[in-house]
Structure formats: structure tokens, C-alpha cells
Design an enzyme around this catalytic site. Structure first.
Site, PDB file in Angstrom:
ATOM      1  N   PRO A  53       0.845  -1.109  -0.013  1.00  0.00           N
ATOM      2  CG  PRO A  53      -0.686  -1.534   1.656  1.00  0.00           C
ATOM      3  CD  PRO A  53       0.407  -2.118   1.085  1.00  0.00           C
ATOM      4  CG  ASP A 119      15.065 -11.289  11.273  1.00  0.00           C
ATOM      5  OD1 ASP A 119      16.095 -11.442  11.396  1.00  0.00           O
ATOM      6  OD2 ASP A 119      14.314 -10.686  12.148  1.00  0.00           O
TER       7      ASP A 119
END
Length: 256
Positions: A53, A119
């Protein structure tokens, strides 16, 4: 008895230079991690699409979008982003939603699209290392997900150890190789081995400073030694072919 062959050290990664030029890459997310990934991809000439977005883009990613360096899909990821006709070569996620990231990873596995989930090492088909870049030279340091910050420190140490102008000297070697292929274009195994062997000898015997100082005339002279298999010194090239270089004895050899 020690083996004459290399010992196997399991637990590593297969370090490759992935040729992603001109291929479609999907980056999900628009924060700091995504920004770093995008820079690496654009440096490798990939075609990048960012799915995020608009209000989730940080300043750098928004800059890339506004400059049309990347395509932008203004919404969250949907499975249609990986439809076969889109020809996505790899996908990178950098979002703060572990559950959504895992769902994306599982979907990528189903479609056999290589993925990197930021990660989360167990959900990565490949890792990003810390890279030293100097023109055509790229050196990657990887800790296989154990210590990215340490990898960055090691990368800086390696960069500081390299002679000044290393990247430029590598460019000159590339030019020399292209000239050599023009005068010796043979494609047999023997031809290729001979070219590689001669170039290896040149790189072993010449210094970074020699390559940096080498100009077009020097290259043209050097490749003429190829057929005879000799590797002249840089001084021999200049002394034998340059009228603009004056070699004089000035009494400074230190003789007693």
C-alpha cells in the site's frame, strides 16, 4: 593420514552470482529492508515490482516508485501476483507480519518460485550477504544467517585491504580479454584452455598498478605476445613500443 582432497564442511550455502538481469522480481513490502533489497536488485538490472500500500512506502522506496525505477502495486500481496504469465523469477518479502510471510513462502514453494523471507532463515531459499562493490568487482560475505552485522564489519575490513583502483584494473582485464578473443577466436577446448592459461599468467605477473596504467596501445602490444605464450612485463611493453617514454639512467641505482 591427512587427505589430499578438501575436507567437507557442511552447513554452508552455495555462493553464486545470480544473473537476474531483465528478469521479473517481486518485492513485498516498502520499508527499510525492502529499500535495501531494491537497491541490490536494480544494481543487478532486474525488473522490480513492489507490492505494498502506498502509505506503507518509506521515503526511499517512494522515490524509486516516483522515478519509475520500479513498478508499484498499491495493495497487499495476492496470489494473482504470482500467476505463471507474470514470469516472476524470485520473490522477496519484507513485511512485519510473520503469519502472512509464512503463507507467501508456502505458496512460493508450491509454485517453485525461489523466495527470501526477511529475517526468517528457515523460510529462505537464498540469503543476501554483505557486499563490497567497486565497479565490476563484487565480494560477498555471508554468515549464513548467523550474524548479518558481523558480515558487514568483515566486508568493510576486506574493502579496506584491497589496493586502490582494484575495480578499474579489473575493467582493464575485461577489455584485454575481449581483445584476446578477437585475435584468437578459437572455440575448441584447447583454444579456450590456452586463452585462460595465458590470461591467468598475465594476472599473476602484473600488478593492480600495471593494469591501471595500461592504455589501448599497451593492450594491443600485449596481446601480440599471446601466440608465443610469453607474458612480458609492463616495463617491457612500454620500453618496446612507446616512443613517448624516455628511459634514462640518472645514477640513482644505489651502486657504491
Amino acid at each position: 593420514m591427512p587427505s589430499k582432497f578438501p575436507e567437507i564442511q557442511g552447513g554452508g550455502s552455495l555462493i553464486l552470482a545470480w544473473q537476474i538481469k531483465g528478469k521479473e522480481v517481486l518485492v513485498i513490502g516498502g520499508g527499510e529492508v525492502a529499500a535495501g533489497r531494491i537497491v541490490n536488485l536494480l544494481n543487478a538490472d532486474a525488473k522490480v515490482t513492489v507490492v505494498c500500500p502506498r502509505d506503507g512506502l518509506n521515503e526511499e522506496v517512494a522515490y524509486r516508485v516516483d522515478r519509475k525505477q520500479v513498478k508499484h502495486v498499491d495493495r497487499v500481496f495476492l496470489p494473482l501476483d504470482l500467476e505463471p504469465e507474470k514470469n516472476v523469477a524470485m520473490i522477496l518479502t519484507a513485511i512485519d507480519d510473520p503469519e502472512a510471510s509464512t503463507r507467501i513462502w508456502k505458496y512460493c514453494k508450491k509454485l517453485k518460485v525461489p523466495a527470501n523471507i526477511a529475517d526468517v532463515p528457515p523460510e529462505c531459499d537464498f540469503y543476501f550477504g554483505s557486499v563490497h562493490r567497486d565497479g565490476p568487482l563484487q565480494i560477498m560475505v555471508s554468515t549464513n544467517g548467523n550474524g548479518p552485522r558481523m558480515a558487514a564489519a568483515i566486508r568493510r575490513q576486506i574493502g579496506e585491504m584491497l589496493p586502490e583502483g582494484t575495480g578499474d584494473s579489473i575493467k582493464k582485464v575485461g577489455q584485454l580479454r575481449r581483445k584476446l578473443r578477437k585475435i584468437a577466436p578459437g572455440k575448441s577446448t584447447r583454444d579456450i584452455s590456452k586463452r585462460m592459461g595465458w590470461m591467468s599468467d598475465v594476472c599473476d605477473q602484473w600488478t593492480t598498478e600495471n593494469f591501471n596504467a595500461m592504455d589501448e596501445d599497451d593492450m594491443n602490444t600485449l596481446v601480440q605476445y599471446y601466440e608465443g605464450g610469453k607474458v612480458p612485463t609492463f616495463e617491457e611493453i612500454r620500453l618496446g613500443s612507446r616512443d613517448d617514454v624516455v628511459w634514462e639512467f640518472d645514477g640513482s641505482f644505489g651502486w657504491m
